[in-house]
Write an enzyme that holds these catalytic residues in place. Structure first.
Site, short mmCIF file in Angstrom:
data_model
loop_
_atom_site.label_atom_id
_atom_site.label_comp_id
_atom_site.label_asym_id
_atom_site.label_seq_id
_atom_site.Cartn_x
_atom_site.Cartn_y
_atom_site.Cartn_z
N GLU A 39 -103.52 119.99 33.68
CA GLU A 39 -102.77 120.48 34.99
C GLU A 39 -103.52 122.17 35.02
OE1 GLU A 39 -98.84 122.15 34.15
OE2 GLU A 39 -98.13 119.73 33.94
N GLU A 244 -96.28 113.34 32.11
CA GLU A 244 -95.53 113.77 31.69
C GLU A 244 -93.79 113.55 32.07
OE1 GLU A 244 -95.70 118.74 30.55
OE2 GLU A 244 -97.99 118.31 29.60
#
Length: 345
Positions: A39, A244
């Site tokens: 991220e 995720e």
């Protein structure tokens, strides 16, 4: 590193490459698959744009510089890994790609989608997967920076072949053109008086209808399906990994010492169904990781939000598998997804 300037400074990319080299030497005999960054949007835009994550800066130009240097650090890290492990290193990067939807089909709302898609997604997928920053991103941010921090050779370094792309998904992002006072919230990643979106003051964010998690994020599995289909259309040769996916709810231990979390089971059922639909439609999904095994420390929320399939009693460290842990274990063990009526497929 932050005292030396952090991600907005180019030298950090070299330190990250050094780190990748040391990690490869220490762990290369055991680790086969390497994800360089997780991220980077959060590191760049929440760390340097809105300031809700460390290091807490609120400088839009620093956020854009950080995004570029994170991209560059990834490319240098892939080169370092392959230099140390020429026959063994499988490489990837994980992006929290935003599935951005328009509030209406009005042209100005669709343009809001384009703006946020450029800042959230294509600022990374452009150089990483196509070798260039999108022109509309450069034009949208021209009033902030001339992007002179992108030097000759950077894009070639960033544009390394990858073995797969990691995708984190939790909820869609709903936007429109701002009306009146500019509304530019943080799309569920933490409220702030500052926007994480440089130059996006003409965009308003909206809370989608329907049920939400304890984070206030809309539960919408269709967003994951649509995102996977988009990635297949744009990058058909790139294998994908769901690195995720999960949800926080207000879990508690009942008097019998158990944790019942039917909302999490419903969330996982819906999102695994979406992944299954995408695979049937031809998307090359290589795997799925539930976030998370354990309740844990969340960057912006400490220990107040519980994403785990296993409940952690923080004062004692005791671990209690939630009902979702048993359910998900059966899915993983059998390779099938139970229907609502108990049938497997």
């Amino acid at each position: 590193l932050e005292d030396a300037g952090g991600w907005p400074e180019r030298v950090t990319t070299d330190r990250f490459a050094d780190y990748a080299t040391l990690a490869a030497r220490a762990l290369g005999d055991r680790v086969k698959t390497w994800t360089t960054l997780n991220e980077p949007w959060c590191s760049a835009f929440l760390g340097y744009g809105s300031g809700v994550h460390a290091p807490g800066r609120t400088d839009p130009v620093a956020a854009l510089r950080a995004a570029h240097h994170l991209n560059l650090a990834h490319g240098k890290a892939v080169q370092a890994l392959r230099a140390e492990l020429p026959s063994r290193a499988r490489t990837s990067i994980t992006l929290n790609i935003h599935h951005v939807r328009a509030l209406t089909e009005a042209a100005e709302d669709l343009d809001a989608v384009r703006r946020i898609d450029a800042l959230a997604n294509r600022v990374f997928t452009g150089p990483l997967l196509e070798g260039a920053y999108p022109q509309d991103l450069l034009q949208d941010t021209a009033g902030l920076t001339d992007w002179s921090f992108v030097q000759d050779g950077d894009l070639a370094t960033i544009h390394q072949p990858l073995d797969f792309l990691g995708v984190n998904y939790y909820t869609p992002t709903l936007v429109s053109a701002a009306t009146g006072e500019a509304s530019h919230g943080s799309d569920g990643h933490g409220a702030s008086e500052h926007s994480p979106w440089p130059g996006a003051d003409r965009v308003a964010f909206h809370r989608p209808e329907g049920s939400t998690t304890a984070m206030g994020w809309a539960v919408d599995p269709s967003g994951l399906y649509d995102l996977l289909m988009r990635l297949k259309a744009e990058f058909p040769a790139m294998p994908l990994m769901i690195t995720e996916n999960g949800a926080a709810f207000d879990d508690y231990v009942n008097p019998e010492g158990e944790v019942s979390d039917p909302d999490r089971i419903a969330y996982l059922h819906g999102h695994l169904s979406a992944v299954q639909r995408a695979i049937v439609a031809g998307v090359d999904v290589r795997g799925y990781f539930l976030w998370s095994l354990l309740d844990n420390f969340e960057w912006g929320y400490g220990y107040s939000k519980r994403f785990g399939a296993v409940y952690v009693d923080y004062p004692t460290g005791k671990r209690i598998p939630k009902a979702s842990a048993r359910w998900y274990a059966d899915v993983a063990r059998t390779g099938t997804l139970p229907d609502r009526d108990g049938e497997n497929r």
